[in-house]
Design a protein around this motif. Sequence first.
Motif, PDB file in Angstrom:
ATOM      1  N   PHE A 199      -8.814  -1.366  15.723  1.00  0.00           N
ATOM      2  CA  PHE A 199      -9.384  -2.288  14.745  1.00  0.00           C
ATOM      3  C   PHE A 199      -9.405  -3.695  15.332  1.00  0.00           C
ATOM      4  O   PHE A 199      -8.455  -4.112  15.969  1.00  0.00           O
ATOM      5  CB  PHE A 199      -8.551  -2.291  13.457  1.00  0.00           C
ATOM      6  CG  PHE A 199      -8.451  -0.948  12.806  1.00  0.00           C
ATOM      7  CD1 PHE A 199      -9.480  -0.444  12.029  1.00  0.00           C
ATOM      8  CD2 PHE A 199      -7.309  -0.175  12.979  1.00  0.00           C
ATOM      9  CE1 PHE A 199      -9.388   0.798  11.432  1.00  0.00           C
ATOM     10  CE2 PHE A 199      -7.194   1.071  12.379  1.00  0.00           C
ATOM     11  CZ  PHE A 199      -8.237   1.562  11.605  1.00  0.00           C
ATOM     12  N   ASP A 242      -7.368   5.087  15.950  1.00  0.00           N
ATOM     13  CA  ASP A 242      -8.407   4.079  15.776  1.00  0.00           C
ATOM     14  C   ASP A 242      -7.995   2.750  16.411  1.00  0.00           C
ATOM     15  O   ASP A 242      -6.815   2.470  16.589  1.00  0.00           O
ATOM     16  CB  ASP A 242      -8.680   3.847  14.290  1.00  0.00           C
ATOM     17  CG  ASP A 242      -9.275   5.072  13.607  1.00  0.00           C
ATOM     18  OD1 ASP A 242     -10.114   5.744  14.238  1.00  0.00           O
ATOM     19  OD2 ASP A 242      -8.904   5.350  12.453  1.00  0.00           O
ATOM     20  N   ALA A 273       0.802  -1.224   0.000  1.00  0.00           N
ATOM     21  CA  ALA A 273       0.000   0.000   0.000  1.00  0.00           C
ATOM     22  C   ALA A 273       0.838   1.279   0.000  1.00  0.00           C
ATOM     23  O   ALA A 273       0.343   2.346  -0.358  1.00  0.00           O
ATOM     24  CB  ALA A 273      -0.927   0.008   1.219  1.00  0.00           C
ATOM     25  N   ASP A 304      -6.781  -8.060   6.521  1.00  0.00           N
ATOM     26  CA  ASP A 304      -7.529  -8.922   7.439  1.00  0.00           C
ATOM     27  C   ASP A 304      -6.560  -9.743   8.257  1.00  0.00           C
ATOM     28  O   ASP A 304      -5.892 -10.643   7.742  1.00  0.00           O
ATOM     29  CB  ASP A 304      -8.467  -9.824   6.641  1.00  0.00           C
ATOM     30  CG  ASP A 304      -9.382 -10.663   7.517  1.00  0.00           C
ATOM     31  OD1 ASP A 304      -9.255 -10.603   8.767  1.00  0.00           O
ATOM     32  OD2 ASP A 304     -10.239 -11.360   6.968  1.00  0.00           O
ATOM     33  N   VAL A 320      -9.942  -6.840  11.087  1.00  0.00           N
ATOM     34  CA  VAL A 320      -9.682  -6.161   9.816  1.00  0.00           C
ATOM     35  C   VAL A 320      -9.223  -4.735  10.092  1.00  0.00           C
ATOM     36  O   VAL A 320      -9.928  -3.957  10.730  1.00  0.00           O
ATOM     37  CB  VAL A 320     -10.934  -6.147   8.915  1.00  0.00           C
ATOM     38  CG1 VAL A 320     -10.667  -5.386   7.624  1.00  0.00           C
ATOM     39  CG2 VAL A 320     -11.386  -7.572   8.609  1.00  0.00           C
ATOM     40  N   VAL A 321      -8.037  -4.428   9.607  1.00  0.00           N
ATOM     41  CA  VAL A 321      -7.490  -3.079   9.733  1.00  0.00           C
ATOM     42  C   VAL A 321      -7.893  -2.310   8.470  1.00  0.00           C
ATOM     43  O   VAL A 321      -7.587  -2.750   7.361  1.00  0.00           O
ATOM     44  CB  VAL A 321      -5.953  -3.104   9.862  1.00  0.00           C
ATOM     45  CG1 VAL A 321      -5.385  -1.701   9.897  1.00  0.00           C
ATOM     46  CG2 VAL A 321      -5.531  -3.900  11.083  1.00  0.00           C
ATOM     47  N   LYS A 322      -8.589  -1.185   8.665  1.00  0.00           N
ATOM     48  CA  LYS A 322      -8.948  -0.286   7.559  1.00  0.00           C
ATOM     49  C   LYS A 322      -8.445   1.095   7.926  1.00  0.00           C
ATOM     50  O   LYS A 322      -9.214   1.969   8.318  1.00  0.00           O
ATOM     51  CB  LYS A 322     -10.461  -0.253   7.338  1.00  0.00           C
ATOM     52  CG  LYS A 322     -11.052  -1.530   6.812  1.00  0.00           C
ATOM     53  CD  LYS A 322     -12.538  -1.386   6.574  1.00  0.00           C
ATOM     54  CE  LYS A 322     -13.127  -2.694   6.099  1.00  0.00           C
ATOM     55  NZ  LYS A 322     -14.566  -2.576   5.837  1.00  0.00           N
ATOM     56  N   ALA A 323      -7.142   1.275   7.811  1.00  0.00           N
ATOM     57  CA  ALA A 323      -6.513   2.529   8.230  1.00  0.00           C
ATOM     58  C   ALA A 323      -6.467   3.514   7.071  1.00  0.00           C
ATOM     59  O   ALA A 323      -6.252   3.130   5.919  1.00  0.00           O
ATOM     60  CB  ALA A 323      -5.103   2.264   8.740  1.00  0.00           C
ATOM     61  N   SER A 324      -6.626   4.778   7.411  1.00  0.00           N
ATOM     62  CA  SER A 324      -6.470   5.828   6.408  1.00  0.00           C
ATOM     63  C   SER A 324      -5.139   6.559   6.575  1.00  0.00           C
ATOM     64  O   SER A 324      -4.663   7.179   5.636  1.00  0.00           O
ATOM     65  CB  SER A 324      -7.641   6.820   6.480  1.00  0.00           C
ATOM     66  OG  SER A 324      -7.728   7.383   7.769  1.00  0.00           O
ATOM     67  N   PRO A 334      -3.071   4.553   3.601  1.00  0.00           N
ATOM     68  CA  PRO A 334      -4.351   3.875   3.438  1.00  0.00           C
ATOM     69  C   PRO A 334      -4.111   2.377   3.138  1.00  0.00           C
ATOM     70  O   PRO A 334      -3.452   2.037   2.174  1.00  0.00           O
ATOM     71  CB  PRO A 334      -4.997   4.569   2.243  1.00  0.00           C
ATOM     72  CG  PRO A 334      -4.286   5.889   2.152  1.00  0.00           C
ATOM     73  CD  PRO A 334      -2.901   5.640   2.628  1.00  0.00           C
ATOM     74  N   VAL A 335      -4.611   1.542   4.046  1.00  0.00           N
ATOM     75  CA  VAL A 335      -4.381   0.107   3.893  1.00  0.00           C
ATOM     76  C   VAL A 335      -5.548  -0.639   4.498  1.00  0.00           C
ATOM     77  O   VAL A 335      -6.166  -0.193   5.455  1.00  0.00           O
ATOM     78  CB  VAL A 335      -3.052  -0.322   4.581  1.00  0.00           C
ATOM     79  CG1 VAL A 335      -3.101  -0.127   6.089  1.00  0.00           C
ATOM     80  CG2 VAL A 335      -2.672  -1.753   4.239  1.00  0.00           C
ATOM     81  N   GLU A 336      -5.873  -1.773   3.876  1.00  0.00           N
ATOM     82  CA  GLU A 336      -6.874  -2.688   4.434  1.00  0.00           C
ATOM     83  C   GLU A 336      -6.258  -4.075   4.455  1.00  0.00           C
ATOM     84  O   GLU A 336      -5.775  -4.560   3.428  1.00  0.00           O
ATOM     85  CB  GLU A 336      -8.152  -2.675   3.614  1.00  0.00           C
ATOM     86  CG  GLU A 336      -9.239  -3.552   4.208  1.00  0.00           C
ATOM     87  CD  GLU A 336     -10.584  -3.409   3.537  1.00  0.00           C
ATOM     88  OE1 GLU A 336     -11.392  -4.344   3.657  1.00  0.00           O
ATOM     89  OE2 GLU A 336     -10.831  -2.366   2.879  1.00  0.00           O
TER      90      GLU A 336
END
Length: 188
Positions: free
Chosen positions: A169, A167, A62, A184, A172-176, A180-182
């Motif tokens: 999590f 944040d 990412a 599981d 599932v990590v959905k960091a901005s 920015p990365v997603e």
Amino acid sequence: MTAETAPPAWMHEQITAEQYDSWPDEQCSGIEIVDGMVVVSPSASKRHNRLARILANALEAAAGPEWNADTDFDVRLQDVPLTNRRPDVVVYRADTIDITPTRPEHVLLVVEVVSPGSETTDRLVKTDQYAKSGIAFYWRVEQAVTGIPLVYTYVLDPASGAYRDGDVFAGVVKASVPIPVEVDLGQI
């Protein structure tokens, strides 16, 4: 205790950056240096290593060409007294790949995966050290009893020199930020 079984002197004396830098890589593996003293780290579990590798791979993919993500190398937090930490994952500027030692100004994010025996160090000590050295982002991965990892994110407040909570999590990590990365982490 015989001379053959006695711990080496470097385990009981404060060492300098120059001494450490002269050691072979195999001597530096599995240790950190805190205030000039050697701290031996136990071997990590397969689960710990897999979490770190999955995160490093996702962050690397990412991050784009300006950043690299790797595991298992030193970040030199200070020279005197020498403090080297070996985060589980480090996101660092790609143009510093050949610069040794890696310094906080090269690093965007460090990640620690908490294991039995590292709880206080990862939750308190390293958090403070990374913040004071100016590393902008810190993530802490807790291996919850449910089997679903929890990822706590922190952002450096430059005014206070301390991290503020970001944040959290579960799985599932959905960091901005910082990248920015997603990813599981619940399916390891």
